[in-house]
Design a protein around this motif. Sequence first.
Motif: not given
Length: 248
Positions: A77-88, A118-123
Amino acid sequence: PNSKGADQAAAPPPAHPHRSRGMLRWATYAFLLGWLLSPLLMPMPEPPGGLDAIASWALQGPSRDIPVPLMGTYLFKGLNPTLLVDMSYVHSWNPSRRSFILDMAGPGVYVLRDGGTFTGEHVATSPTPSISGRAIQRLFRVMRHSNRFVFNEDFTKAEIHPRFFYSDYFPLCVLAKAFLREELVAMRGGVWKRRNFAPPSNATETDAHYYLHPVVTKKGTGVAVHGGNLRSAKRKAAMGNNTIVHFA
């Protein structure tokens, strides 16, 4: 005597040593250029089953049993356009140093291929260039970019040291470690905050930051899905036309 002289005249001249060294040098350059750019040819598949099936494919990496609180799959949240990171999918776990390495363009990092609005919670709260996720991932792959995380004793904070070309000692890495201070700090609810500090003193926190919100975490021998954060991830994915990709 005449026959001997004719044979000597017909013999080819010896190879010039400078020419041989030049050909070897160009062959070396070609090999290194091919190695450097080879990631541009690698495919970027979608995650299996998409976000609706995240419980079946998240936290399946070889390092899922590393005993750190950060082990999980997180929403940026706050870094775009990355979505997910899987630490495993981190590697090089060192218990005595409390450190591991995350390849930023390797398995476990998911981006929105075409970028998005990206707007709102994902700006964005951590400024990044307005380029696609595919471009960012390929750039990271060419640079062999990774981050080394070094935790404090109670695993509530981690220093982040950028690495390039598989090394902690590449000149750019040394400069980054000397002049940049970046941390990941545990917050409430399993959330982690990425903080940046103003160089060269690195004493003052800047406004640039982002958060990691848990989407999938370990629960016994299985996993737990955090429904609210998963719904937030789906909203962010929709802002990027649901083009979720990663490097396999």
